[in-house]
Design a protein around this motif. Structure first.
Motif, PDB file in Angstrom:
ATOM      1  N   ASP A   1     -67.133  26.577  -6.409  1.00 51.69           N
ATOM      2  CA  ASP A   1     -66.893  26.520  -7.861  1.00 51.69           C
ATOM      3  C   ASP A   1     -65.813  25.480  -8.185  1.00 51.69           C
ATOM      4  O   ASP A   1     -65.949  24.667  -9.107  1.00 51.69           O
ATOM      5  CB  ASP A   1     -66.458  27.917  -8.322  1.00 51.69           C
TER       6      ASP A   1
ATOM      7  N   GLY B   1     -67.515  30.992  -2.064  1.00 54.55           N
ATOM      8  CA  GLY B   1     -67.929  30.921  -3.472  1.00 54.55           C
ATOM      9  C   GLY B   1     -66.900  30.290  -4.398  1.00 54.55           C
ATOM     10  O   GLY B   1     -67.198  29.307  -5.091  1.00 54.55           O
TER      11      GLY B   1
ATOM     12  N   ASN C   1     -67.779  32.925 -11.571  1.00 57.84           N
ATOM     13  CA  ASN C   1     -68.173  31.513 -11.445  1.00 57.84           C
ATOM     14  C   ASN C   1     -68.201  30.789 -12.796  1.00 57.84           C
ATOM     15  O   ASN C   1     -68.820  31.270 -13.753  1.00 57.84           O
ATOM     16  CB  ASN C   1     -69.555  31.450 -10.774  1.00 57.84           C
TER      17      ASN C   1
ATOM     18  N   ASP D   1     -71.599  31.690  -0.159  1.00 59.74           N
ATOM     19  CA  ASP D   1     -70.730  31.752   1.023  1.00 59.74           C
ATOM     20  C   ASP D   1     -71.349  31.078   2.247  1.00 59.74           C
ATOM     21  O   ASP D   1     -70.667  30.371   2.991  1.00 59.74           O
ATOM     22  CB  ASP D   1     -70.384  33.215   1.360  1.00 59.74           C
TER      23      ASP D   1
ATOM     24  N   HIS E   1     -70.767  51.966  -6.762  1.00 64.65           N
ATOM     25  CA  HIS E   1     -70.103  50.665  -6.891  1.00 64.65           C
ATOM     26  C   HIS E   1     -70.861  49.715  -7.835  1.00 64.65           C
ATOM     27  O   HIS E   1     -70.238  48.997  -8.632  1.00 64.65           O
ATOM     28  CB  HIS E   1     -69.990  50.055  -5.490  1.00 64.65           C
TER      29      HIS E   1
ATOM     30  N   THR F   1     -64.546  40.471  -9.525  1.00 57.27           N
ATOM     31  CA  THR F   1     -64.609  40.738  -8.084  1.00 57.27           C
ATOM     32  C   THR F   1     -64.213  42.205  -7.853  1.00 57.27           C
ATOM     33  O   THR F   1     -63.776  42.886  -8.783  1.00 57.27           O
ATOM     34  CB  THR F   1     -63.662  39.800  -7.300  1.00 57.27           C
ATOM     35  N   ASP F   2     -64.375  42.681  -6.624  1.00 56.02           N
ATOM     36  CA  ASP F   2     -64.164  44.103  -6.382  1.00 56.02           C
ATOM     37  C   ASP F   2     -62.769  44.543  -6.818  1.00 56.02           C
ATOM     38  O   ASP F   2     -61.770  43.900  -6.480  1.00 56.02           O
ATOM     39  CB  ASP F   2     -64.395  44.418  -4.892  1.00 56.02           C
TER      40      ASP F   2
ATOM     41  N   SER G   1     -73.226  39.665  -6.794  1.00 54.29           N
ATOM     42  CA  SER G   1     -72.066  39.805  -5.913  1.00 54.29           C
ATOM     43  C   SER G   1     -72.409  39.332  -4.514  1.00 54.29           C
ATOM     44  O   SER G   1     -73.469  38.736  -4.285  1.00 54.29           O
ATOM     45  CB  SER G   1     -71.613  41.266  -5.889  1.00 54.29           C
ATOM     46  N   GLY G   2     -71.501  39.621  -3.569  1.00 56.09           N
ATOM     47  CA  GLY G   2     -71.735  39.229  -2.191  1.00 56.09           C
ATOM     48  C   GLY G   2     -72.759  40.128  -1.508  1.00 56.09           C
ATOM     49  O   GLY G   2     -73.326  39.768  -0.485  1.00 56.09           O
ATOM     50  N   GLY G   3     -72.992  41.296  -2.083  1.00 57.84           N
ATOM     51  CA  GLY G   3     -73.915  42.244  -1.459  1.00 57.84           C
ATOM     52  C   GLY G   3     -75.180  42.487  -2.268  1.00 57.84           C
ATOM     53  O   GLY G   3     -76.164  42.995  -1.734  1.00 57.84           O
TER      54      GLY G   3
ATOM     55  N   HIS H   1     -69.656  48.004 -11.447  1.00 55.98           N
ATOM     56  CA  HIS H   1     -69.608  46.593 -11.848  1.00 55.98           C
ATOM     57  C   HIS H   1     -70.145  46.434 -13.275  1.00 55.98           C
ATOM     58  O   HIS H   1     -69.686  45.586 -14.027  1.00 55.98           O
ATOM     59  CB  HIS H   1     -70.441  45.734 -10.889  1.00 55.98           C
TER      60      HIS H   1
ATOM     61  N   GLY I   1     -74.091  35.832  -3.861  1.00 51.88           N
ATOM     62  CA  GLY I   1     -72.774  35.543  -3.280  1.00 51.88           C
ATOM     63  C   GLY I   1     -72.917  35.026  -1.853  1.00 51.88           C
ATOM     64  O   GLY I   1     -72.174  34.135  -1.412  1.00 51.88           O
TER      65      GLY I   1
ATOM     66  N   GLY J   1     -68.724  39.843  -8.222  1.00 52.23           N
ATOM     67  CA  GLY J   1     -67.856  38.713  -7.890  1.00 52.23           C
ATOM     68  C   GLY J   1     -68.317  37.359  -8.402  1.00 52.23           C
ATOM     69  O   GLY J   1     -67.514  36.541  -8.852  1.00 52.23           O
ATOM     70  N   VAL J   2     -69.623  37.114  -8.363  1.00 53.24           N
ATOM     71  CA  VAL J   2     -70.127  35.791  -8.756  1.00 53.24           C
ATOM     72  C   VAL J   2     -70.005  35.575 -10.282  1.00 53.24           C
ATOM     73  O   VAL J   2     -70.055  34.440 -10.751  1.00 53.24           O
ATOM     74  CB  VAL J   2     -71.575  35.574  -8.241  1.00 53.24           C
TER      75      VAL J   2
HETATM   76  O1  KG4 Z   1     -68.215  41.779  -6.113  1.00 54.94           O
HETATM   77  P1  KG4 Z   1     -67.556  41.128  -4.946  1.00 54.94           P
HETATM   78  O2  KG4 Z   1     -66.052  40.966  -4.992  1.00 54.94           O
HETATM   79  O3  KG4 Z   1     -67.862  41.895  -3.625  1.00 54.94           O
HETATM   80  C1  KG4 Z   1     -69.107  42.424  -3.345  1.00 54.94           C
HETATM   81  O4  KG4 Z   1     -69.393  43.570  -3.825  1.00 54.94           O
HETATM   82  O5  KG4 Z   1     -69.881  41.711  -2.691  1.00 54.94           O
HETATM   83  O6  KG4 Z   1     -68.250  39.709  -4.749  1.00 54.94           O
HETATM   84  C2  KG4 Z   1     -67.804  38.808  -3.766  1.00 54.94           C
HETATM   85  C3  KG4 Z   1     -68.655  37.561  -3.844  1.00 54.94           C
HETATM   86  C4  KG4 Z   1     -68.420  36.593  -2.684  1.00 54.94           C
HETATM   87  O7  KG4 Z   1     -69.672  36.195  -2.187  1.00 54.94           O
HETATM   88  C5  KG4 Z   1     -67.674  35.436  -3.334  1.00 54.94           C
HETATM   89  O8  KG4 Z   1     -67.890  34.191  -2.709  1.00 54.94           O
HETATM   90  C6  KG4 Z   1     -68.269  35.453  -4.723  1.00 54.94           C
HETATM   91  O9  KG4 Z   1     -68.356  36.833  -5.050  1.00 54.94           O
HETATM   92  N1  KG4 Z   1     -67.437  34.737  -5.705  1.00 54.94           N
HETATM   93  C7  KG4 Z   1     -67.820  33.586  -6.300  1.00 54.94           C
HETATM   94  C8  KG4 Z   1     -66.751  33.186  -7.145  1.00 54.94           C
HETATM   95  N2  KG4 Z   1     -65.751  34.131  -7.035  1.00 54.94           N
HETATM   96  C9  KG4 Z   1     -66.204  35.064  -6.148  1.00 54.94           C
HETATM   97  N3  KG4 Z   1     -68.950  32.868  -6.181  1.00 54.94           N
HETATM   98  C10 KG4 Z   1     -69.053  31.746  -6.915  1.00 54.94           C
HETATM   99  N4  KG4 Z   1     -68.075  31.296  -7.743  1.00 54.94           N
HETATM  100  C11 KG4 Z   1     -66.922  31.989  -7.888  1.00 54.94           C
HETATM  101  N5  KG4 Z   1     -65.964  31.543  -8.698  1.00 54.94           N
END
Ligand code: KG4
Ligand code: ZN
Length: 340
Positions: free
Chosen positions: A190, A186, A281, A173, A114, A308-309, A142-144, A118, A169, A277-278
């Motif tokens: 933003d 997140g 931003n 969050d 994964h 994002t995923d 990302s979130g992880g 990315h 992330g 995901g981030v």
């Molecule tokens: O990559 P992802 O979809 O899933 C993981 O693999 O974790 O990332 C999700 C993360 C979440 O923490 C979400 O709040 C963050 O990405 N995220 C953002 C924005 N869009 C998604 N954080 C800050 N600003 C954004 N616009």
């Protein structure tokens, strides 16, 4: 099989998004994502609920991806799936489904990391996307995960910096949760940040090794700050939400940029790509664009749908591996802590 009629189905189910995409010759023909709203009420992803929702979603999502791509499953050349890292229960759904479908259709199975996906999402052919040149630095946010990776070839990646606690992330969050915003916070931080003053409040930047990250202290400082202010004015959050979010986002983005600057200095590589995901931003996107003129960097920011995923990024890795016949065995197992 020529590249022209090679159709690969990508399947992603590592966290709380069930996704499927079809790729042909680097171009995405369909990219379907079913986001699981069920987690909002819990303020975070509940693993057991995520895996149950994947079970419900996976057949319709794959069906829709094939339909949108206007191809029949018998035209597929291979199935690429996320093997890890991620939540075990979630990964198991995508892995078992992909294995069964590949076996049923008699076509190769391709396992995908994964986090590599990315990064390799930058090689999808799409308007507004230019593939990076090797070597480049990839910051996966990302979130992880939060990592800086030195990429010397498609599958030659070395992690040169990473978080020692929370992912960026999570910092967004968890801080958003303290501010009373729903999960995932997140994107909302933003949204408010874009209307606020980034210098209104000051949050500390944690000190760790030059290319590593730490975010758990930031969340605690947001908590103490909010508690102190709310004790004096119960409406403090609602009256200042835009300035709080702008200041928080400014601190996080500045911190990410500091780490990238350190990595550029250490490696001499000035070509930078972001993923995860981030990278959706607005603050980090703007800061990277600015860095092109400010520091002479060449930057690559993925299209929103590949940040994002998503399964398009799994499909592109599938295609890259398909070219070298890099297939998985049918007894391959999901791996929650899969490394590069
Ligand atoms: O990559 P992802 O979809 O899933 C993981 O693999 O974790 O990332 C999700 C993360 C979440 O923490 C979400 O709040 C963050 O990405 N995220 C953002 C924005 N869009 C998604 N954080 C800050 N600003 C954004 N616009
Ligand atoms: Zn991800």
């Amino acid at each position: 099989m020529t590249q022209k009629n090679c159709y690969i189905l990508g399947i992603e189910s590592s966290c709380d998004d069930t996704a499927a995409a079809v790729i042909n010759n680097g171009e995405i023909l369909s990219n379907v994502v079913a986001t699981q709203a069920i987690h909002e009420q819990y303020g975070g992803v509940v693993p057991e609920l995520a895996s149950r929702a994947h079970q419900q979603n996976i057949v319709p999502v794959v069906h829709q991806a094939l339909q949108k791509a206007n191809i029949d499953k018998n035209q597929l050349s291979a199935i690429a799936f996320t093997r890890g890292p991620g939540l075990m229960g979630s990964l198991l759904v995508g892995t078992s489904f992909s294995k069964s479908l590949a076996l049923g259709l008699g076509i190769p199975l391709i396992d995908v990391n994964h986090m590599q996906a990315h990064i390799l999402a930058h090689f999808i052919k799409a308007e507004g996307q230019n593939a990076p040149n090797f070597p480049f630095l990839a910051m996966t946010i990302s979130g992880g995960h939060t990592q800086i990776v030195k990429v010397t070839d498609y599958f030659e990646m070395e992690i040169i910096g990473q978080t020692i606690d929370d992912a960026v992330g999570e910092a967004f969050d968890k801080s958003a949760k303290i501010l009373g915003l729903p999960y995932p916070g997140g994107p909302l931080v933003d949204k408010y940040a874009q209307k606020g003053n980034p210098k209104a409040f000051k949050f500390p930047k944690p000190k760790v090794n030059p290319m590593d990250f730490s975010f758990s202290g930031l969340k605690t400082s947001v908590l103490y700050f909010v508690e102190k202010e709310v004790a004096q004015n119960p409406d403090f959050i609602s009256e200042n939400i835009e300035d709080i979010c702008a200041s928080l986002q400014f601190t996080i983005v500045d911190y990410l940029m500091d780490k990238l600057k350190n990595a550029v200095k250490k490696t001499g590589i000035k070509e930078i790509a972001i993923g995860g995901g981030v990278s959706a931003n607005s603050g980090i996107r703007n800061a990277l664009k600015e860095a092109e003129t400010k520091y002479g960097w060449k930057t690559h920011i993925p299209k929103f749908e590949f940040c994002t995923d998503n399964a398009a990024m799994i499909a592109i890795v599938g295609e890259l591996k398909y070219k070298t016949q890099n297939f998985a065995e049918n007894n391959v197992v999901a791996s929650a802590r899969m490394k590069f």
